[in-house]
Write an enzyme that holds these catalytic residues in place. Structure first.
Site, PDB file in Angstrom:
ATOM      1  N   CYS A  34       0.879  -1.170   0.000  1.00 37.37           N
ATOM      2  CA  CYS A  34       0.000   0.000   0.000  1.00 37.37           C
ATOM      3  C   CYS A  34       0.916   1.219   0.000  1.00 37.37           C
ATOM      4  CB  CYS A  34      -1.012  -0.036   1.146  1.00 37.37           C
ATOM      5  SG  CYS A  34      -0.361   0.115   2.816  1.00 37.37           S
ATOM      6  N   GLY A  35       0.399   2.387   0.332  1.00 38.22           N
ATOM      7  CA  GLY A  35       1.247   3.576   0.266  1.00 38.22           C
ATOM      8  C   GLY A  35       2.394   3.501   1.249  1.00 38.22           C
ATOM      9  N   HIS A  52      12.974 -15.965  12.425  1.00 35.70           N
ATOM     10  CA  HIS A  52      12.689 -15.968  13.868  1.00 35.70           C
ATOM     11  C   HIS A  52      11.200 -15.985  14.186  1.00 35.70           C
ATOM     12  CE1 HIS A  52      16.820 -14.174  15.293  1.00 35.70           C
ATOM     13  NE2 HIS A  52      16.959 -15.090  14.347  1.00 35.70           N
ATOM     14  N   ARG A  54      14.054 -21.647  20.797  1.00 35.84           N
ATOM     15  CA  ARG A  54      13.625 -20.364  21.377  1.00 35.84           C
ATOM     16  C   ARG A  54      12.630 -19.640  20.464  1.00 35.84           C
ATOM     17  NH1 ARG A  54      18.449 -19.219  18.864  1.00 35.84           N
ATOM     18  NH2 ARG A  54      18.802 -17.087  18.122  1.00 35.84           N
TER      19      ARG A  54
HETATM   20  C1  RB5 Z   1      -3.986   5.199   0.393  1.00 38.81           C
HETATM   21  O1  RB5 Z   1      -4.022   6.536   0.016  1.00 38.81           O
HETATM   22  C2  RB5 Z   1      -3.109   4.961   1.608  1.00 38.81           C
HETATM   23  O2  RB5 Z   1      -3.715   5.508   2.734  1.00 38.81           O
HETATM   24  C3  RB5 Z   1      -2.873   3.485   1.767  1.00 38.81           C
HETATM   25  O3  RB5 Z   1      -2.287   2.984   0.614  1.00 38.81           O
HETATM   26  C4  RB5 Z   1      -1.920   3.060   2.868  1.00 38.81           C
HETATM   27  O4  RB5 Z   1      -0.775   3.842   2.887  1.00 38.81           O
HETATM   28  C5  RB5 Z   1      -2.466   2.869   4.199  1.00 38.81           C
HETATM   29  O5  RB5 Z   1      -1.715   2.504   5.132  1.00 38.81           O
END
Ligand code: RB5
Length: 146
Positions: free
Chosen positions: A66-67, A99, A134
Site C-alpha cells: 500500500c502507500g 525468527h 527459542r
Molecule cells: C492510500 O491513500 C493509503 O492511505 C494506503 O495505501 C496506505 O498507505 C495505508 O496505510
C-alpha cells in the site's frame, strides 16, 4: 513457492514489478489485485484477499503493498494464521521469517522504490523459519493470543 500479491492504489505501481521478480526467481505469484488503477480503492480489500489466501493455505506466503505498508499490515494481522510484517530493510525481511515465521511481507510504495522492493521480496521468499527452540517457543506464545 506460491505467493499471493495484492496492492491498493498506493501500492499499485510496484505490484507488477514484484510479480515479475517472483516469476524470474522461480516462484509462482498469484495476483489478487488491484487489477486496474483505482484511486478510490481500499487497502483492506486487498489485505483480506491476500490474508485469506495465506491463512487458507492457497499460497505459502503473501506480499501486500500500500502507500506506507502500515494499513496493509494492520489489516492482514487481523486474520488468524497471518503474521504480517512491514519491512523496509533486508535484515527484517529475512529475519522476520527466520525468527518469527512471518508469512506476509508488507511494503510501502511511497517509501521505497522498485529496486529496494525487489531485494526485500527476494530476502523474504528466500528465508525459512529456523524452528530453533527459542523461536518456536516464542511463536507458540504469539499463536496463543489468537
Ligand atoms: C492510500 O491513500 C493509503 O492511505 C494506503 O495505501 C496506505 O498507505 C495505508 O496505510
Amino acid at each position: 513457492m506460491r505467493v499471493a500479491v495484492g496492492a491498493d492504489h498506493g501500492g499499485f505501481s510496484l505490484k507488477d514489478e514484484i510479480a515479475q521478480c517472483l516469476r524470474k526467481a522461480g516462484h509462482e505469484p498469484l495476483d489478487l489485485g488491484a487489477h486496474t488503477y483505482d484511486a478510490d480503492d481500499d487497502y483492506p480489500d486487498f489485505a483480506r484477499a491476500v490474508a485469506q489466501a495465506v491463512a487458507g493455505g492457497q499460497t505459502e506466503r503473501g506480499i501486500l503493498i500500500c502507500g506506507s505498508g502500515v494499513g496493509a499490515s494492520v489489516a492482514a494481522n487481523k486474520f488468524r494464521g497471518v503474521r504480517a510484517g512491514l519491512c523496509h530493510d533486508t535484515y527484517s525481511a529475512h529475519q522476520g521469517v527466520e525468527h518469527d515465521d512471518m508469512n506476509v511481507l508488507c511494503l510501502g510504495a511511497r517509501i521505497i522504490g522498485p529496486a529496494v522492493a525487489v531485494e526485500l521480496v527476494l530476502a523474504f521468499v528466500g528465508a525459512r523459519f529456523s524452528g530453533e527452540e527459542r523461536h518456536a517457543r516464542r511463536l507458540k506464545k504469539v499463536l496463543s493470543f489468537e
